[in-house]
Design an enzyme around this catalytic site. Structure first.
Site, PDB file in Angstrom:
ATOM      1  N   ARG A 100     -38.151 -49.394  24.585  1.00 50.69           N
ATOM      2  CA  ARG A 100     -39.174 -48.919  23.648  1.00 50.69           C
ATOM      3  C   ARG A 100     -40.038 -47.826  24.264  1.00 50.69           C
ATOM      4  O   ARG A 100     -40.447 -46.887  23.594  1.00 50.69           O
ATOM      5  CB  ARG A 100     -40.046 -50.103  23.213  1.00 50.69           C
ATOM      6  N   ARG A 104     -39.634 -47.513  31.013  1.00 51.23           N
ATOM      7  CA  ARG A 104     -39.314 -48.899  31.380  1.00 51.23           C
ATOM      8  C   ARG A 104     -38.430 -49.573  30.336  1.00 51.23           C
ATOM      9  O   ARG A 104     -38.568 -49.315  29.142  1.00 51.23           O
ATOM     10  CB  ARG A 104     -40.576 -49.716  31.637  1.00 51.23           C
ATOM     11  N   CYS A 113     -35.158 -71.542  29.083  1.00 50.95           N
ATOM     12  CA  CYS A 113     -36.445 -71.650  29.762  1.00 50.95           C
ATOM     13  C   CYS A 113     -36.586 -73.076  30.268  1.00 50.95           C
ATOM     14  O   CYS A 113     -35.926 -73.979  29.768  1.00 50.95           O
ATOM     15  CB  CYS A 113     -37.597 -71.388  28.790  1.00 50.95           C
ATOM     16  N   CYS A 117     -42.074 -73.199  24.761  1.00 54.86           N
ATOM     17  CA  CYS A 117     -43.434 -73.124  24.256  1.00 54.86           C
ATOM     18  C   CYS A 117     -43.373 -73.131  22.733  1.00 54.86           C
ATOM     19  O   CYS A 117     -42.586 -72.380  22.142  1.00 54.86           O
ATOM     20  CB  CYS A 117     -44.110 -71.855  24.760  1.00 54.86           C
ATOM     21  N   CYS A 120     -43.727 -69.721  21.048  1.00 54.58           N
ATOM     22  CA  CYS A 120     -42.971 -68.613  21.654  1.00 54.58           C
ATOM     23  C   CYS A 120     -42.654 -67.508  20.640  1.00 54.58           C
ATOM     24  O   CYS A 120     -42.183 -67.771  19.547  1.00 54.58           O
ATOM     25  CB  CYS A 120     -41.667 -69.141  22.236  1.00 54.58           C
ATOM     26  N   ARG A 122     -40.372 -65.371  20.919  1.00 55.53           N
ATOM     27  CA  ARG A 122     -38.923 -65.191  20.805  1.00 55.53           C
ATOM     28  C   ARG A 122     -38.245 -66.509  20.456  1.00 55.53           C
ATOM     29  O   ARG A 122     -37.105 -66.754  20.819  1.00 55.53           O
ATOM     30  CB  ARG A 122     -38.337 -64.667  22.122  1.00 55.53           C
ATOM     31  N   ASP A 282     -48.314 -63.463  18.525  1.00 52.11           N
ATOM     32  CA  ASP A 282     -47.422 -62.712  17.649  1.00 52.11           C
ATOM     33  C   ASP A 282     -47.085 -63.509  16.394  1.00 52.11           C
ATOM     34  O   ASP A 282     -47.285 -64.721  16.340  1.00 52.11           O
ATOM     35  CB  ASP A 282     -46.137 -62.365  18.412  1.00 52.11           C
ATOM     36  N   ASP A 319     -49.303 -56.700  20.271  1.00 53.47           N
ATOM     37  CA  ASP A 319     -48.026 -56.014  20.119  1.00 53.47           C
ATOM     38  C   ASP A 319     -47.894 -55.791  18.611  1.00 53.47           C
ATOM     39  O   ASP A 319     -47.719 -56.745  17.856  1.00 53.47           O
ATOM     40  CB  ASP A 319     -46.890 -56.888  20.670  1.00 53.47           C
ATOM     41  N   LYS A 326     -47.422 -52.082  22.305  1.00 49.80           N
ATOM     42  CA  LYS A 326     -48.641 -52.827  22.627  1.00 49.80           C
ATOM     43  C   LYS A 326     -49.849 -51.899  22.724  1.00 49.80           C
ATOM     44  O   LYS A 326     -49.748 -50.832  23.308  1.00 49.80           O
ATOM     45  CB  LYS A 326     -48.466 -53.523  23.982  1.00 49.80           C
TER      46      LYS A 326
HETATM   47  C1  PLP Z   1     -44.066 -55.597  26.478  1.00 52.17           C
HETATM   48  C2  PLP Z   1     -42.968 -54.698  26.700  1.00 52.17           C
HETATM   49  C3  PLP Z   1     -42.899 -53.914  27.857  1.00 52.17           C
HETATM   50  C4  PLP Z   1     -43.942 -53.989  28.961  1.00 52.17           C
HETATM   51  O1  PLP Z   1     -45.126 -53.394  28.567  1.00 52.17           O
HETATM   52  P1  PLP Z   1     -46.302 -53.198  29.639  1.00 52.17           P
HETATM   53  O2  PLP Z   1     -47.429 -52.690  28.810  1.00 52.17           O
HETATM   54  O3  PLP Z   1     -45.797 -52.229  30.642  1.00 52.17           O
HETATM   55  O4  PLP Z   1     -46.556 -54.538  30.247  1.00 52.17           O
HETATM   56  C5  PLP Z   1     -41.851 -53.060  28.008  1.00 52.17           C
HETATM   57  N1  PLP Z   1     -40.888 -52.934  27.067  1.00 52.17           N
HETATM   58  C6  PLP Z   1     -40.940 -53.666  25.938  1.00 52.17           C
HETATM   59  C7  PLP Z   1     -39.856 -53.481  24.952  1.00 52.17           C
HETATM   60  C8  PLP Z   1     -41.969 -54.575  25.711  1.00 52.17           C
HETATM   61  O5  PLP Z   1     -42.003 -55.301  24.598  1.00 52.17           O
HETATM   62  S1  SF4 Z   2     -43.000 -68.135  25.859  1.00 52.57           S
HETATM   63 FE1  SF4 Z   2     -40.876 -68.319  25.093  1.00 52.57          FE
HETATM   64  S2  SF4 Z   2     -39.662 -67.169  26.564  1.00 52.57           S
HETATM   65 FE2  SF4 Z   2     -41.622 -67.634  27.569  1.00 52.57          FE
HETATM   66  S3  SF4 Z   2     -41.323 -69.575  28.664  1.00 52.57           S
HETATM   67 FE3  SF4 Z   2     -42.169 -70.062  26.670  1.00 52.57          FE
HETATM   68  S4  SF4 Z   2     -40.366 -70.470  25.391  1.00 52.57           S
HETATM   69 FE4  SF4 Z   2     -39.646 -69.358  27.184  1.00 52.57          FE
END
Ligand code: PLP
Ligand code: SF4
Length: 362
Positions: A100, A104, A113, A117, A120, A122, A282, A319, A326
């Site tokens: 994104r 990075r 995991c 959580c 979570c 995801r 989220d 986010d 973010k």
């Molecule tokens: C959260 C995230 C990051 C890391 O973001 P930072 O602001 O550098 O911590 C990088 N790539 C993606 C796709 C993300 O969702």
């Molecule tokens: S937040 Fe989601 S990905 Fe992170 S440890 Fe918890 S369950 Fe696993």
């Protein structure tokens, strides 16, 4: 099969991964366990032994129990919730890789995991049977990183990337070390607090002494998660020179008051973890019972500023739903005043006029 007794269960089990097992641990009633069956088919459950033993079963709402014990409220999905709350899919050129931000990439190397959580973001993707990156996927991801010389940082997430064996992590980091433009590798993990015994010396040795600098972001939401064992796990990482940053999700009923946040962030700093982000929750399906408003989050951040060390204050982050990235959504202390002057609020809420330097009219 004979029914397990309470005793057998505790001896055999390293934690609870089903509603029945949660009932045997007295974390849900038998009746609730029955009702949670449908939910368990949709969202993975794992309450590791270490965390179960930290739960105060006499308390009405224990902050650790609330994070690992499923509730029927998770079956309620609100209209604004989405399966892909932060839009990972729209920025995923390859399986398991999200690109994104130009410099990075995120790699979802492992879907399992130690704990699942309940909030979570995801939750639709994580789980023991989830979609892992295969060796071929990893090879393709490494090729992609090699070709994209603008990639400065590789962020390993999941699931929990530290669930991989020390040997696999080592092999993977060896490969990244050969890609000269990758300067930083960041792990996002919950392992030091969720299953500290898994942060072994072998694992920390695998992260240490790399060409690329390795950071570990530790996800923790309550000071009570920092047991003696968890603190020792963090120390096994810092002892070999790994810098730690903290990641926290703001959660209703778990840490949504200034006292608890102050306690958590100070505990982190004491453990050599720099609080990095406080995430606004989220819009993951079935998590509305954990969400607070952004106004509440801003008010909490205001209460922390000045009251605790600046070292212990993370950035409050949203986010933006849909994959827009973010942004900080913390409180503002600055507003426009008359004649181009600025009004600045101090930590007690009092306003002061700040006269900015007049720009030279050339
Ligand atoms: C959260 C995230 C990051 C890391 O973001 P930072 O602001 O550098 O911590 C990088 N790539 C993606 C796709 C993300 O969702
Ligand atoms: S937040 Fe989601 S990905 Fe992170 S440890 Fe918890 S369950 Fe696993």
């Amino acid at each position: 099969m004979a029914r397990m007794t309470h005793q057998d269960h505790r001896i055999q089990n390293t934690g609870a991964t089903s509603p029945e097992a949660l009932a045997l641990e007295d974390l849900v009633s038998e009746a609730d366990a029955e009702e949670l069956q449908d939910l368990a088919r949709r969202y993975a459950i794992s309450a590791p032994r270490h965390l179960i033993d930290l739960i105060d079963k006499g308390a009405e709402s224990d902050p650790i129990a609330l994070q690992i014990v499923p509730s029927l409220q998770e079956l309620i999905t609100t209209n604004d919730e989405r399966v892909d709350p932060i839009g990972d899919h729209t920025h995923s050129p390859l399986k398991g890789l999200v690109h994104r931000y130009p410099d990075r990439v995120l790699l979802k190397v492992h879907s399992a995991c130690a704990m699942y959580c309940r909030f979570c973001f995801r939750r639709e993707m994580v789980g023991p049977g989830g979609d892992m990156m295969t060796d071929t996927d990893i090879t393709e991801a490494l090729d992609y990183i090699r070709k994209h010389t603008e990639i400065w940082e590789v962020i390993l997430t999941g699931g929990d990337p530290m669930m991989l064996s020390a040997r696999r992590i080592s092999t993977f980091l060896d490969a990244l070390d050969c890609i000269e433009h990758v300067k930083v590798v960041r792990f996002h993990t919950r392992l030091p607090v969720a299953a500290p015994e898994r942060v072994t010396e072998d694992l920390s040795a695998a992260l240490a002494n790399r060409r690329a600098t390795v950071y570990v972001a530790v996800h923790s939401n309550h000071a009570r998660e920092f047991s003696e064992e968890a603190l020792a796990a963090c120390q096994r990482l810092t002892d070999v020179g790994i810098p730690l940053v903290g990641q926290t999700v703001l959660l209703k009923g778990i840490n949504d008051n200034a006292e608890m946040l102050a306690d958590l962030f100070r505990t982190m700093v004491e453990a050599r973890i720099m609080p990095y982000y406080l995430h606004h929750p989220d819009l993951a399906p079935g998590t509305s019972h954990f969400r607070v408003s952004i106004e509440t989050g801003q008010a909490l951040m205001k209460q922390l500023r000045g009251r605790i060390s600046g070292l212990a204050i993370p950035t409050y982050i949203l986010d933006i739903p849909g994959g827009y990235g973010k942004v900080p959504v913390g409180p503002s202390y600055i507003s426009d005043s008359e004649d181009g002057a600025l009004e600045i609020q101090d930590i007690n809420g009092q306003s002061h006029i700040y006269q900015p330097q007049k720009s030279n009219a050339l």
